[in-house]
Enzyme design. Structure first.
Site, mmCIF file in Angstrom:
data_model
loop_
_atom_site.group_PDB
_atom_site.id
_atom_site.type_symbol
_atom_site.label_atom_id
_atom_site.label_comp_id
_atom_site.label_asym_id
_atom_site.label_seq_id
_atom_site.Cartn_x
_atom_site.Cartn_y
_atom_site.Cartn_z
ATOM 1 N N ARG A 151 -3.025 -2.375 -18.208
ATOM 2 C CA ARG A 151 -4.348 -1.763 -18.074
ATOM 3 C C ARG A 151 -4.291 -0.720 -16.968
ATOM 4 N NH1 ARG A 151 -8.257 -2.990 -21.103
ATOM 5 N NH2 ARG A 151 -7.872 -4.711 -22.548
ATOM 6 N N LYS A 177 -3.690 0.625 -24.896
ATOM 7 C CA LYS A 177 -4.133 0.565 -26.297
ATOM 8 C C LYS A 177 -2.890 0.634 -27.188
ATOM 9 C CE LYS A 177 -8.724 2.462 -25.298
ATOM 10 N NZ LYS A 177 -8.604 2.866 -23.866
ATOM 11 N N THR A 210 -5.117 6.196 -21.498
ATOM 12 C CA THR A 210 -4.837 4.858 -20.996
ATOM 13 C C THR A 210 -3.437 4.459 -21.456
ATOM 14 O OG1 THR A 210 -5.863 3.911 -22.960
ATOM 15 C CG2 THR A 210 -7.242 4.121 -20.992
ATOM 16 N N TYR A 221 0.853 -1.186 0.000
ATOM 17 C CA TYR A 221 0.000 0.000 0.000
ATOM 18 C C TYR A 221 0.886 1.232 0.000
ATOM 19 C CZ TYR A 221 -5.093 -0.071 0.457
ATOM 20 O OH TYR A 221 -6.439 -0.106 0.209
ATOM 21 N N ASP A 273 -8.564 13.715 -24.551
ATOM 22 C CA ASP A 273 -8.500 12.287 -24.238
ATOM 23 C C ASP A 273 -7.781 11.606 -25.397
ATOM 24 O OD1 ASP A 273 -8.939 9.579 -23.893
ATOM 25 O OD2 ASP A 273 -11.048 9.779 -23.343
ATOM 26 N N GLU A 332 -0.552 4.927 -0.271
ATOM 27 C CA GLU A 332 -1.388 6.116 -0.453
ATOM 28 C C GLU A 332 -0.539 7.376 -0.360
ATOM 29 O OE1 GLU A 332 -4.562 6.102 2.322
ATOM 30 O OE2 GLU A 332 -5.830 4.800 1.098
#
Length: 421
Positions: A240, A234, A231, A59, A205, A61
């Site tokens: 991902r 692609k 992203t 973790y 985008d 954060e």
């Protein structure tokens, strides 16, 4: 020691053979099928090693040197590397590499630039836009006042004069450039000029074209946009996940919006894979890949036109094309199904001014990022076009599909995929 401890070093085939078997079947499908879904490519094995690494246990954060957990000294370095590589690759002032998905990246940009109820001008979903550009069932359609632009009915290209007129009439807080099913280059400088005229913020985008931008095969939106979202899975051939770029004036606000505004802990194994993705995309070999993706798309589009198909807007400038299947007296839904049975994976997609419902459609969206990643070139595009033509010209003939499937499997075997998995 508990009984659960025995699972720590056990392989998947022992713990869950059902899932292991289905993963094996999916690997076989990817190896033997021709993947033409425009939003998909193949990720290098090195990145899969990162995605399946022990980084999933941690973790972290917060941001580097401002984490809310101990033991972050190494993952902080990974995140810093990913940030710097993204900034360098795209020439950006600031990068946030924590967003989990493209829609989340868009949400982060919108939340930074707008308040609920503000007006957003974006591309219509049924003419090439994305759900997160204002669909009424999406958070954007529920939180903002959406004004939509589209394409000219005759040219099937973005009508920039209409975009300008809508902007002057509605005075949006944000204008969104970018699409998920638009086959032509986007004039980002024109979008910025329109945004500046009405005092709007430009959010681009570039999820679909990020790899082409990185490889110099498409103009970059970064010099023209206050925010650029993308992203990595692609045309960038990465994991991902997603990232957001922005100008320096929005850097602190963007970071606060991502965390703690929208997300908690970043997915560190994905951050590491993004870092390597950016590294590979900066290499000369990737530039050649990006150029070949565009060449292959143009070749496939032309080959289909030579066989009597209609391509929306008359062709393509990027990695994708929209195929109008109405001349074959079938729907996009049927075309997707029978091509899948022939070993060619596509997705049904609305074409501009489509008379069919969204789950039926009159078109197919085809892309060349995945086949190019396997090493295929322009010669193979002709073989693929032949197979598409044969199958869609005889939609009820199972023998045609069976023969096409055998040819596509033979073609795929000439370009091995993940041979050592």
């Amino acid at each position: 020691m508990t009984q659960f401890n025995k699972h720590m070093d056990a392989p998947l085939r022992t713990i869950d053979p059902e899932i292991d078997g289905l993963i094996g079947k999916e690997l076989d499908r990817q190896r033997t099928h021709i993947e033409l879904i425009a939003s998909e490519s193949f990720v290098p094995r090195a990145l899969m090693e990162e995605m399946g690494s022990i980084l999933t246990n941690k973790y972290a954060e917060g941001y580097p040197h401002k984490k809310y957990y101990g033991g972050c000294e190494f993952v902080e370095q990974i995140e810093e590397i990913a940030i710097e590589r993204a900034k360098t690759l795209f020439g950006a002032d600031h990068a946030n590499v924590q967003p989990h998905s493209g829609s989340t990246a868009n949400q982060c940009a919108y939340f930074t630039a707008m308040n609920p109820g503000d007006t957003m001008l974006a591309m219509r979903l049924d003419q090439g836009g994305h759900l997160s550009h204002g669909h009424p069932l999406n958070f954007t359609g529920r939180m903002y006042r959406i004004v939509a632009y589209g394409v000219n009915r005759e040219t099937e290209r973005i009508d920039y004069d209409d975009v300008a007129n809508l902007a002057r009439e509605h005075r949006p807080k944000v204008i969104v450039a970018g699409a998920s099913a638009y086959p032509r280059k986007i004039d980002f400088a024109r979008f910025r000029a329109i945004a500046d005229e009405v005092g709007a913020i430009l959010v681009t985008d570039m999820a679909h074209i990020a790899g082409l931008v990185a490889g110099g095969a498409h103009d970059s939106p970064v010099p023209h946009s206050q925010f650029v979202t993308s992203t990595t899975h692609k045309t960038l051939c990465g994991p991902r996940g997603a990232f957001v770029l922005c100008t320096e004036e929005y850097a602190k606000d963007l970071d606060r919006t991502v965390f703690p505004g929208i997300q908690g802990g970043p997915i560190l194994q994905m951050v590491a894979a993004k870092a390597t993705c950016f590294k590979l995309a900066a290499e000369p070999a990737f530039k050649e890949y990006a150029r070949q993706v565009v060449r292959n798309a143009a070749t496939l589009s032309g080959a289909l036109q030579d066989r009597g198909f209609r391509i929306v807007s008359g062709g393509t400038d990027n990695h994708l094309m929209l195929l109008d299947v109405r001349p074959k007296s079938i729907t996009g839904k049927i075309a997707e199904k029978i091509l899948g049975e022939a070993g060619i994976t596509t997705n049904k997609n609305a074409i501009p001014f489509d008379p069919e419902k969204p789950m039926v459609t009159s078109g197919l969206r085809l892309g060349t990022a995945a086949v190019t990643a396997r090493g295929m070139g322009v010669d193979q595009m002709g073989e693929i076009a032949d197979a598409i033509d044969r199958v869609l010209s005889a939609p009820e003939d199972e023998t045609v599909r069976k023969n096409a499937r055998a040819k596509m499997a033979e073609l795929a075997s000439s370009f091995p995929l993940y041979a050592n998995l």
